[in-house]
Design a protein around this motif. Structure first.
Motif, PDB file in Angstrom:
ATOM      1  N   GLN A   1      51.058  70.226  58.269  1.00 16.32           N
ATOM      2  CA  GLN A   1      51.092  71.651  57.963  1.00 16.32           C
ATOM      3  C   GLN A   1      49.823  72.321  58.479  1.00 16.32           C
ATOM      4  N   THR A   2      49.911  73.612  58.687  1.00 20.53           N
ATOM      5  CA  THR A   2      48.726  74.398  59.030  1.00 20.53           C
ATOM      6  C   THR A   2      48.014  74.755  57.726  1.00 20.53           C
ATOM      7  N   LEU A   3      46.803  75.252  57.858  1.00 17.50           N
ATOM      8  CA  LEU A   3      46.075  75.699  56.680  1.00 17.50           C
ATOM      9  C   LEU A   3      46.826  76.847  56.001  1.00 17.50           C
ATOM     10  N   GLU A   4      47.346  77.748  56.781  1.00 16.51           N
ATOM     11  CA  GLU A   4      48.078  78.889  56.220  1.00 16.51           C
ATOM     12  C   GLU A   4      49.280  78.434  55.389  1.00 16.51           C
ATOM     13  N   GLU A   5      50.061  77.480  55.909  1.00 10.65           N
ATOM     14  CA  GLU A   5      51.219  76.958  55.181  1.00 10.65           C
ATOM     15  C   GLU A   5      50.797  76.265  53.886  1.00 10.65           C
ATOM     16  N   THR A   6      49.721  75.509  53.966  1.00  6.33           N
ATOM     17  CA  THR A   6      49.238  74.768  52.802  1.00  6.33           C
ATOM     18  C   THR A   6      48.761  75.717  51.711  1.00  6.33           C
ATOM     19  N   LEU A   7      47.978  76.708  52.099  1.00  8.07           N
ATOM     20  CA  LEU A   7      47.472  77.674  51.118  1.00  8.07           C
ATOM     21  C   LEU A   7      48.615  78.482  50.507  1.00  8.07           C
ATOM     22  N   ALA A   8      49.634  78.812  51.287  1.00  9.67           N
ATOM     23  CA  ALA A   8      50.789  79.559  50.774  1.00  9.67           C
ATOM     24  C   ALA A   8      51.551  78.750  49.721  1.00  9.67           C
ATOM     25  N   ARG A   9      51.499  77.442  49.819  1.00  9.25           N
ATOM     26  CA  ARG A   9      52.186  76.567  48.856  1.00  9.25           C
ATOM     27  C   ARG A   9      51.298  76.213  47.667  1.00  9.25           C
ATOM     28  N   HIS A  10      50.083  76.748  47.646  1.00  8.59           N
ATOM     29  CA  HIS A  10      49.122  76.489  46.566  1.00  8.59           C
ATOM     30  C   HIS A  10      48.842  74.993  46.425  1.00  8.59           C
ATOM     31  N   LYS A  11      48.696  74.352  47.560  1.00 11.50           N
ATOM     32  CA  LYS A  11      48.405  72.920  47.603  1.00 11.50           C
ATOM     33  C   LYS A  11      46.957  72.751  48.058  1.00 11.50           C
ATOM     34  N   PRO A  12      46.192  71.861  47.429  1.00 13.13           N
ATOM     35  CA  PRO A  12      44.832  71.609  47.908  1.00 13.13           C
ATOM     36  C   PRO A  12      44.853  71.140  49.363  1.00 13.13           C
ATOM     37  N   ALA A  13      43.798  71.480  50.086  1.00 10.55           N
ATOM     38  CA  ALA A  13      43.722  71.113  51.505  1.00 10.55           C
ATOM     39  C   ALA A  13      42.367  70.520  51.820  1.00 10.55           C
ATOM     40  N   ILE A  14      42.368  69.604  52.772  1.00  7.82           N
ATOM     41  CA  ILE A  14      41.130  69.017  53.278  1.00  7.82           C
ATOM     42  C   ILE A  14      41.129  69.226  54.787  1.00  7.82           C
ATOM     43  N   LEU A  15      40.295  70.146  55.252  1.00 10.06           N
ATOM     44  CA  LEU A  15      40.122  70.371  56.690  1.00 10.06           C
ATOM     45  C   LEU A  15      39.048  69.430  57.184  1.00 10.06           C
ATOM     46  N   THR A  16      39.293  68.771  58.300  1.00  6.97           N
ATOM     47  CA  THR A  16      38.261  67.962  58.935  1.00  6.97           C
ATOM     48  C   THR A  16      38.171  68.389  60.390  1.00  6.97           C
ATOM     49  N   PHE A  17      37.016  68.858  60.785  1.00  6.14           N
ATOM     50  CA  PHE A  17      36.788  69.273  62.168  1.00  6.14           C
ATOM     51  C   PHE A  17      36.182  68.103  62.925  1.00  6.14           C
ATOM     52  N   TYR A  18      36.690  67.871  64.135  1.00  5.43           N
ATOM     53  CA  TYR A  18      36.246  66.721  64.925  1.00  5.43           C
ATOM     54  C   TYR A  18      36.419  66.990  66.410  1.00  5.43           C
ATOM     55  N   VAL A  19      35.833  66.121  67.227  1.00  4.96           N
ATOM     56  CA  VAL A  19      36.148  66.018  68.654  1.00  4.96           C
ATOM     57  C   VAL A  19      36.324  64.540  68.951  1.00  4.96           C
ATOM     58  N   ASP A  20      37.154  64.248  69.938  1.00  8.21           N
ATOM     59  CA  ASP A  20      37.469  62.848  70.254  1.00  8.21           C
ATOM     60  C   ASP A  20      36.354  62.119  70.988  1.00  8.21           C
ATOM     61  N   ASN A  21      35.393  62.842  71.547  1.00  7.70           N
ATOM     62  CA  ASN A  21      34.342  62.174  72.323  1.00  7.70           C
ATOM     63  C   ASN A  21      32.990  62.218  71.616  1.00  7.70           C
ATOM     64  N   SER A  22      32.993  62.114  70.314  1.00  3.68           N
ATOM     65  CA  SER A  22      31.766  62.102  69.526  1.00  3.68           C
ATOM     66  C   SER A  22      31.670  60.798  68.742  1.00  3.68           C
ATOM     67  N   SER A  23      30.576  60.094  68.885  1.00  5.96           N
ATOM     68  CA  SER A  23      30.411  58.841  68.145  1.00  5.96           C
ATOM     69  C   SER A  23      30.398  59.095  66.643  1.00  5.96           C
ATOM     70  N   ASN A  24      29.806  60.207  66.218  1.00  6.77           N
ATOM     71  CA  ASN A  24      29.805  60.533  64.791  1.00  6.77           C
ATOM     72  C   ASN A  24      31.226  60.723  64.265  1.00  6.77           C
ATOM     73  N   CYS A  25      32.051  61.405  65.040  1.00  7.19           N
ATOM     74  CA  CYS A  25      33.449  61.618  64.633  1.00  7.19           C
ATOM     75  C   CYS A  25      34.238  60.317  64.670  1.00  7.19           C
ATOM     76  N   LYS A  26      33.987  59.486  65.678  1.00  9.50           N
ATOM     77  CA  LYS A  26      34.669  58.196  65.767  1.00  9.50           C
ATOM     78  C   LYS A  26      34.374  57.367  64.522  1.00  9.50           C
ATOM     79  N   GLN A  27      33.105  57.326  64.138  1.00  8.88           N
ATOM     80  CA  GLN A  27      32.708  56.547  62.969  1.00  8.88           C
ATOM     81  C   GLN A  27      33.264  57.156  61.680  1.00  8.88           C
ATOM     82  N   TYR A  28      33.447  58.462  61.668  1.00  7.41           N
ATOM     83  CA  TYR A  28      33.903  59.158  60.470  1.00  7.41           C
ATOM     84  C   TYR A  28      35.422  59.129  60.303  1.00  7.41           C
TER      85      TYR A  28
END
Length: 194
Positions: A65-92
């Motif tokens: 789901q998108t954030l908008e869909e999730t918020l419309a359903r009153h469901k908690p959401a966890i957004l995680t921002f990442y990039v595929d070429n980051s060692s920090n993101c790979k480890q996370y």
């Protein structure tokens, strides 16, 4: 200018020797000329989607789901921002997978590749780009009312996010509850789990 001329004796072993020599020559040239691309969890090279490669969890991408869909359903959401070429993101990536394992049915896990965030002047409160602060990895937790209850950059420990989610879901604090154990679902991710 004369070229190199190879002379092989003419007998029944000559053709198999010639094949072996040519094969060895091709392999040798291949090793010298073509350097294999090597990427790993500790470098900033692209080698595929981090959730598939490093967390063994392809179910996170694309988000259900998108954030908008999730918020419309009153469901908690966890957004995680990442990039595929980051060692920090790979480890996370394994931490995000852990979040899905324990909270995936009750909360919507929404990984957002920052390279896919549209370039525009402003975002609505229901768009993920509104919450992106410019660094990766970044975790933003929303409660059922759509209020941000947690927003941090870096490799935030699972326990910090879990503490906030326990409040969102009205669960006992960690020190008062039974310790949950994680099941290993593949060899690679079980080696990365702290």
């Amino acid at each position: 200018m004369k070229g190199i001329k190879l002379h092989f004796p003419q007998n029944k072993f000559a053709s198999s020797g010639r094949i072996l020599f040519i094969t060895a020559l091709i392999i040798g040239l291949f090793i010298i000329i073509v350097k294999p691309v090597v990427a790993g969890i500790n470098d900033d090279r692209y080698d595929g989607n981090i959730f598939v490669v490093y967390a063994g969890n392809g179910s996170l991408i694309p988000p259900a789901q998108t954030l908008e869909e999730t918020l419309a359903r009153h469901k908690p959401a966890i957004l995680t921002f990442y990039v595929d070429n980051s060692s920090n993101c790979k480890q996370y990536a394994i931490v995000v997978s852990q979040l899905q394992e324990f909270y995936g049915r009750a909360a919507e896990i929404i990984p957002i590749n920052v390279d896919a965030i549209p370039q525009k002047e402003s975002f609505k409160l229901t768009e993920a780009g509104y919450y992106y602060s410019g660094g990766v990895p970044q975790v933003v937790v929303f409660d059922q009312a759509g209020k941000v209850v947690f927003n941090k950059n870096g490799q935030v420990p699972y326990e910090d996010i879990d503490d906030k989610l326990r409040v969102v879901f009205n669960l006992l604090p960690r020190e008062e509850s039974v310790t949950l154990k994680r099941r290993s679902f593949n060899e690679f991710s079980s080696e990365l789990t702290p």
